[in-house]
Design a protein around this motif. Structure first.
Motif, mmCIF file in Angstrom:
data_model
loop_
_atom_site.group_PDB
_atom_site.id
_atom_site.type_symbol
_atom_site.label_atom_id
_atom_site.label_comp_id
_atom_site.label_asym_id
_atom_site.label_seq_id
_atom_site.Cartn_x
_atom_site.Cartn_y
_atom_site.Cartn_z
ATOM 1 N N LEU A 20 60.798 25.459 -13.575
ATOM 2 C CA LEU A 20 60.374 24.902 -14.845
ATOM 3 C C LEU A 20 58.855 24.778 -14.980
ATOM 4 C CD1 LEU A 20 63.044 22.039 -15.127
ATOM 5 C CD2 LEU A 20 63.131 24.344 -16.117
ATOM 6 N N LEU A 21 58.103 25.328 -13.935
ATOM 7 C CA LEU A 21 56.635 25.226 -14.003
ATOM 8 C C LEU A 21 56.097 26.118 -15.108
ATOM 9 C CD1 LEU A 21 55.675 25.295 -10.223
ATOM 10 C CD2 LEU A 21 55.595 23.336 -11.779
ATOM 11 N N PRO A 22 55.102 25.601 -15.799
ATOM 12 C CA PRO A 22 54.491 26.426 -16.854
ATOM 13 C C PRO A 22 53.755 27.610 -16.240
ATOM 14 C CG PRO A 22 53.963 24.099 -17.153
ATOM 15 C CD PRO A 22 54.592 24.205 -15.802
ATOM 16 N N LEU A 23 53.520 28.608 -17.015
ATOM 17 C CA LEU A 23 52.821 29.816 -16.557
ATOM 18 C C LEU A 23 51.378 29.510 -16.162
ATOM 19 C CD1 LEU A 23 52.944 32.844 -16.121
ATOM 20 C CD2 LEU A 23 52.308 33.146 -18.525
ATOM 21 N N GLU A 24 50.739 28.540 -16.834
ATOM 22 C CA GLU A 24 49.352 28.184 -16.538
ATOM 23 C C GLU A 24 49.226 27.618 -15.125
ATOM 24 O OE1 GLU A 24 50.978 27.346 -19.118
ATOM 25 O OE2 GLU A 24 49.974 28.268 -20.852
ATOM 26 N N VAL A 25 50.290 26.856 -14.703
ATOM 27 C CA VAL A 25 50.232 26.280 -13.358
ATOM 28 C C VAL A 25 50.300 27.378 -12.302
ATOM 29 C CG1 VAL A 25 51.426 24.747 -11.733
ATOM 30 C CG2 VAL A 25 51.229 24.102 -14.132
ATOM 31 N N LYS A 27 49.280 30.452 -12.633
ATOM 32 C CA LYS A 27 48.008 31.156 -12.631
ATOM 33 C C LYS A 27 46.936 30.352 -11.899
ATOM 34 C CE LYS A 27 48.730 33.839 -16.867
ATOM 35 N NZ LYS A 27 48.226 34.138 -18.220
ATOM 36 N N GLU A 28 46.977 29.037 -12.089
ATOM 37 C CA GLU A 28 46.006 28.173 -11.438
ATOM 38 C C GLU A 28 46.166 28.235 -9.923
ATOM 39 O OE1 GLU A 28 42.807 25.724 -10.914
ATOM 40 O OE2 GLU A 28 43.494 26.735 -12.736
ATOM 41 N N ARG A 29 47.439 28.245 -9.474
ATOM 42 C CA ARG A 29 47.686 28.343 -8.033
ATOM 43 C C ARG A 29 47.159 29.664 -7.466
ATOM 44 N NH1 ARG A 29 53.885 26.022 -7.350
ATOM 45 N NH2 ARG A 29 53.402 23.802 -7.765
ATOM 46 N N LYS A 30 47.429 30.742 -8.175
ATOM 47 C CA LYS A 30 46.934 32.044 -7.724
ATOM 48 C C LYS A 30 45.406 32.064 -7.696
ATOM 49 C CE LYS A 30 50.884 34.782 -9.274
ATOM 50 N NZ LYS A 30 51.312 35.900 -10.156
ATOM 51 N N ALA A 31 44.789 31.410 -8.694
ATOM 52 C CA ALA A 31 43.322 31.364 -8.737
ATOM 53 C C ALA A 31 42.768 30.574 -7.557
ATOM 54 C CB ALA A 31 42.861 30.749 -10.061
ATOM 55 N N LYS A 32 43.491 29.450 -7.179
ATOM 56 C CA LYS A 32 43.036 28.676 -6.032
ATOM 57 C C LYS A 32 43.094 29.505 -4.753
ATOM 58 C CE LYS A 32 44.187 24.013 -7.667
ATOM 59 N NZ LYS A 32 45.024 22.819 -7.413
ATOM 60 N N VAL A 33 44.202 30.237 -4.621
ATOM 61 C CA VAL A 33 44.314 31.100 -3.432
ATOM 62 C C VAL A 33 43.184 32.122 -3.410
ATOM 63 C CG1 VAL A 33 45.745 32.815 -2.278
ATOM 64 C CG2 VAL A 33 46.792 30.763 -3.263
ATOM 65 N N MET A 34 42.880 32.714 -4.537
ATOM 66 C CA MET A 34 41.809 33.710 -4.617
ATOM 67 C C MET A 34 40.466 33.092 -4.301
ATOM 68 S SD MET A 34 41.051 36.849 -5.069
ATOM 69 C CE MET A 34 42.599 37.466 -5.771
ATOM 70 N N ARG A 35 40.224 31.882 -4.844
ATOM 71 C CA ARG A 35 38.947 31.223 -4.571
ATOM 72 C C ARG A 35 38.820 30.866 -3.094
ATOM 73 N NH1 ARG A 35 40.009 28.744 -9.647
ATOM 74 N NH2 ARG A 35 40.901 26.896 -8.601
ATOM 75 N N ARG A 36 39.953 30.456 -2.502
ATOM 76 C CA ARG A 36 39.921 30.133 -1.078
ATOM 77 C C ARG A 36 39.561 31.363 -0.247
ATOM 78 N NH1 ARG A 36 44.759 28.680 -0.610
ATOM 79 N NH2 ARG A 36 44.460 26.532 -1.330
#
Length: 221
Positions: A20-25, A27-36
């Protein structure tokens, strides 16, 4: 013709899952992984730069240390050489004196010995009465003959010989030709002294460089 039958088996008792997670969440997780990952990459690059800089500094320090060691050795060698400055000065002075000696005696002829050799070529009854010598100098070129058949010369010797009998001038000239350094000889007049009964002969003899005494000559040159 075969037909694929789709498996529509119903699974009973399975764990129900609903995202039930929104699509924005997401994307945010993927962005955090990329930033890490990017952060780790930057840290890795910085670490490599630090290591490279440290290695370069270490190599520079080692090179500087080697330079200091070589400079120290150079200073020690110069100090050792300084102990022999006077010796080198003496050696230079000796070399200069030797060179001056060679130049100074380069046109030297032992005239006493040479005149004795000239006297030895004459008959026993003939003696040399007077001698005039004109020889080359290290500082000037000796005048050479202009006649085409006359050889080069470094000295001219004019002497007067006396004889109790009529001298055989051609035989004298032949004997003179055996002397070292003989270039040519020109007979002069033959005169008879009525009072003493002696004959006087004037001879002009030219000498070439084979008559040089070559004192102080360096061996092998």
């Amino acid at each position: 013709m075969s037909k694929t039958v789709k498996d529509d088996t119903l699974v009973v008792g399975g764990e129900p899952r609903v995202d039930l997670l929104p699509l924005e969440v997401r994307k945010e997780r993927k962005a955090k992984v990329m930033r890490r990952r990017l952060g780790l990459g930057v840290v890795g690059v910085l670490l490599l730069m630090v290591l490279a800089a440290g290695g370069a500094t270490l190599l520079s320090a080692q090179a500087q240390l080697r330079l200091l060691v070589e400079q120290s050795r150079t200073a020690e060698l110069l100090a050792e050489q300084g102990k022999y400055i006077e010796v080198r000065k003496v050696q230079d002075q000796v070399g200069l004196v030797q060179a001056a000696q060679q130049v100074g005696v380069s046109t030297e002829i032992d005239w006493k010995k040479y005149l004795e050799a000239v006297q030895a070529t004459l008959p026993a009854s003939v003696t040399i009465d007077a001698v005039t010598v004109d020889s080359a100098s290290p500082l000037a070129i000796y005048d050479q003959p202009t006649a085409p058949l006359q050889g080069s010369r470094v000295a001219t010797m004019s002497f007067t010989a006396k004889s109790a009998t009529l001298p055989d001038v051609p035989t004298w000239l032949t004997a003179l030709a055996t002397l070292p350094g003989y270039a040519d000889a020109l007979p002069g007049s033959v005169n008879l002294d009525a009072t003493t009964g002696e004959y006087t002969v004037n001879i002009t003899m030219h000498v070439n460089d084979a008559a040089f005494s070559k004192r102080f000559a360096t061996e092998g040159k």
